[in-house]
Every structure is written in C-alpha cells, then in structure tokens.
Scaffold this active site. Structure first.
Site, short mmCIF file in Angstrom:
data_model
loop_
_atom_site.label_atom_id
_atom_site.label_comp_id
_atom_site.label_asym_id
_atom_site.label_seq_id
_atom_site.Cartn_x
_atom_site.Cartn_y
_atom_site.Cartn_z
CE1 TYR A 146 -3.82 2.50 0.61
CE2 TYR A 146 -2.56 2.86 2.56
CZ TYR A 146 -3.63 3.18 1.74
OH TYR A 146 -4.73 4.32 1.74
CG ASP A 147 3.03 1.87 3.63
OD1 ASP A 147 1.67 1.74 3.58
OD2 ASP A 147 3.82 1.81 4.49
#
Ligand SMILES: NC(=O)c1ccc[n+]([C@@H]2O[C@H](COP(=O)([O-])OP(=O)(O)OC[C@H]3O[C@@H](n4cnc5c(N)ncnc54)[C@H](O)[C@@H]3O)[C@@H](O)[C@H]2O)c1
Length: 328
Positions: A146-147
């Site tokens: 995600y990051d």
C-alpha cells in the site's frame, strides 16, 4: 455544468465526495469495481439526474464519453485488512490505475486530484509529519504494498505535472472516519464500535500507548474540495492533528457506547506505526482549512450510523470474499 469523474465512488470517501459534488451542482460520474466498496453507499444517488455510474476496474484502460473537467482518483483498498488480502490489486490500482487516470486527464485536459495517504510517511521518525518529511517505509514489509503504491502514485503524478504540464493535486489523507465506513474493515474505530455493539471486549494491539488522530469525513471532504480548487500542485496533509492514545480512545468508546466492556491486549502487528499525527500548517496557510468537528460529536454520529445497520452486518467476517476479483 462542470463534469467530474470520481473513482472509488462506492467506497467510504468516494461516496461522500459524490454527495458533495452533486450538492455543489456538478455532473458526477462515479466509477468503481466494488472490490472493497458497497453499492448501498450510492443507492440514494441512483435516480439523480446529475449522477451516472460506470462499473469498471481502473487498472484496465479507462474511457469516459464526453468532456471531463475534474478527476478525483480515490479507487484503492484503504484498510490493512483489505490490502493484506489483495496485495497485487493494491499495487496495481496505485500504479497502473493511476497511470490510466493521468492519461485520461491529459486526453480530456482535466485537472486531477490523487488520494495519497499518511502511510507514505511509514513508521515516521519525525513527529508530527510535515509534507517535506520523506518517510520511513519498509518496502518489503506486509504494508509496503500500500505504502509503496501510494509513493509511486505521487511520483508519477508529479512526473505528469512536470513533463506534460498536467494540472495535478495530491492530498495526503490521515485517518478519516464517519458514516459508511465498513464495520468489519479492521480499522480501529469500526473495530471498537463493532465490538461494543456485539457486546465483546475491546481489543488493543500492543500496549495501547500508540497514538492516532482521527478526522471526521465532512472535514476531510471540505479539505479535499478546497485543495482541488487551489493552485497548489504539491502534496498537502489533510487530517486532524488532535492526537489520542489507543488506550484512552478505547476508554472514550466505552463511555460513548454506554457499555461495560473490558479492554484486552494482543501483540502489535508488524510495521504498525506507533505515532501518526499530521502537521496541517500548510493546509491552514494555503487552503484556510482546519477540522471543525469535535471527536465526541463525530464519534456519536458514526456510532449512530453503525447502530442503524442490519444485525447480520454486525457479525459478518472481517474479510470480504475477493475470489471474483482475483485472476487465477
Ligand atoms: N479512509 C481513510 O482514512 C484514508 C486514509 C488515507 C488514504 N485514503 C485513501 O482514500 C481512498 C478511498 O479510501 P476509502 O477509505 O474510501 O476506502 P474504501 O475501500 O471504502 O473505498 C475504495 C473504493 O475503491 C474501489 N476500488 C478499489 N480498487 C479498484 C479498482 N481497481 N477499480 C475500481 N474501483 C476500485 C473499491 O471498490 C472501493 O469502493 C483510497 O485511495 C485510500 O488510499 C483513505
């Protein structure tokens, strides 16, 4: 009438953005593939003359008929429970999906706003987080999908801005809450409220000294709206800087829900950030924005919403069935 495309329209933030743009007199085109969203979030707009909906996966080529003035790209799994379950889709929607939408914005000469996240700061070594902090992300940890997707998303957006002269905006969203969150999405507010409604004890991961700050959805939408119509192309934090420890927050929830639950403790998951608090000086300066909703009022509105959900929603498993969306 100005036309806006909102991706992730059936999700929590996307659906509130659809409401806001309809209220402001725009023609809104919502787009979603329902991987983490819910059709019910848009039912009230179905027959609205200025609303249309396209079911589509934005990681595939995106085409929309007619003019577009604005694009808001909000499609992406957003809670750890989702992106740990569908890591490849998460990486694809942040990268391929964003590329497709930047291409569409370029073709339509539309201004595009990208939903980034406080997760780009990872487990921050600087506190509170300002936009010029580069972050501390574990690229190969479970949350990296995600990051890093969001970090790539910011990079490609700035490349389109610099190379193609595209009008771009980047919002770094910090924890936001309110009606239409999924009760079972694993984030702390629905998790505690769901446990309270089911009469279960409240679970804290770690010792509860980790802090969070929570922004009410109407404040978040106002910040995003102002950013879109500003002339600022670099990332802007939008969130609520009032920090609270998870332990104190659990106690607030017990008071709010009037229940007798105890707090139980479980081990902290890998890479769970210990502190998260936005520095919103930039938003204050350039958007004249700051959150207005107090936590107790916002939590009450949210809890009242969860109480209206059908009983079976309370007991649904935390994991959606993603099997239809996963290519074998
Ligand atoms: N809610 C928060 O606190 C928060 C914090 C930081 C960033 N954000 C960002 O805001 C955006 C919306 O988050 P949310 O909380 O509303 O999440 P959500 O899961 O409720 O909504 C996301 C929506 O995107 C849709 N979607 C996902 N992949 C798609 C694809 N490939 N094609 C089409 N639609 C797709 C989902 O079906 C869902 O309706 C996300 O980009 C998220 O990263 C949210």
């Amino acid at each position: 009438m100005k036309r806006v495309l909102i991706t992730g329209a059936a999700g929590f933030l996307g659906s509130h953005l659809c409401d806001r743009f309809i209220k402001e007199g725009f023609h809104v085109i919502g787009m979603d593939n329902f991987i983490t969203g819910d059709k019910n979030n848009l039912t009230h707009l179905e027959s609205h003359p200025n609303f249309e909906f396209i079911e589509h996966d934005v990681t595939e080529f995106v085409s929309v008929e007619g003019d577009l003035d604005y694009i808001l790209h909000f499609a992406s799994p957003a809670s750890p429970i989702d992106y740990l379950k569908i890591p490849i889709q998460t990486l694809k929607v942040g990268s391929l999906g964003t590329h497709n939408l930047l291409g569409l914005a370029k073709a339509k000469k539309a201004r595009i706003l990208i939903a980034s996240t406080s997760e780009v700061y990872g487990d921050p070594l600087v506190h509170p987080q300002r936009e010029d902090y580069y972050g501390n992300v574990n690229t190969i940890g479970p949350r990296g999908v995600y990051d890093e997707a969001k970090r790539f998303q910011e990079s490609i957006t700035m490349a389109y801005h610099r190379f193609h002269g595209l009008e771009t905006r980047i919002v770094r969203i910090f924890n936001t809450y309110g009606p239409r969150m999924r009760l079972n999405d694993g984030r702390v507010i629905p998790a505690f409220m769901g446990q309270a409604l089911r009469g279960e004890d409240l679970t804290i991961f770690g010792d509860g000294s980790q802090t969070r700050s929570f922004c009410f959805v109407d404040d978040q939408v106002e910040g995003i709206f102002r950013l879109l119509f500003s002339d600022y192309a670099y990332p802007v934090n939008i969130g609520n800087p009032h920090e609270i420890s998870i332990k104190d927050f659990a106690e607030e929830i017990i008071k709010l829900t009037g229940t007798e639950q105890k707090i139980i403790y479980k081990p902290l998951p890998e890479d769970d950030p210990l502190q998260r608090q936005p520095d919103i000086s930039l938003a204050k300066k350039i958007l004249h924005w700051e959150p207005k909703m107090g936590r107790s009022e916002g939590m009450k509105i949210t809890f009242d919403y969860f109480k209206t959900l059908p009983q079976d929603a309370l007991f649904k498993s935390a994991h959606k069935d993603f099997s239809n969306h996963i290519r074998k």
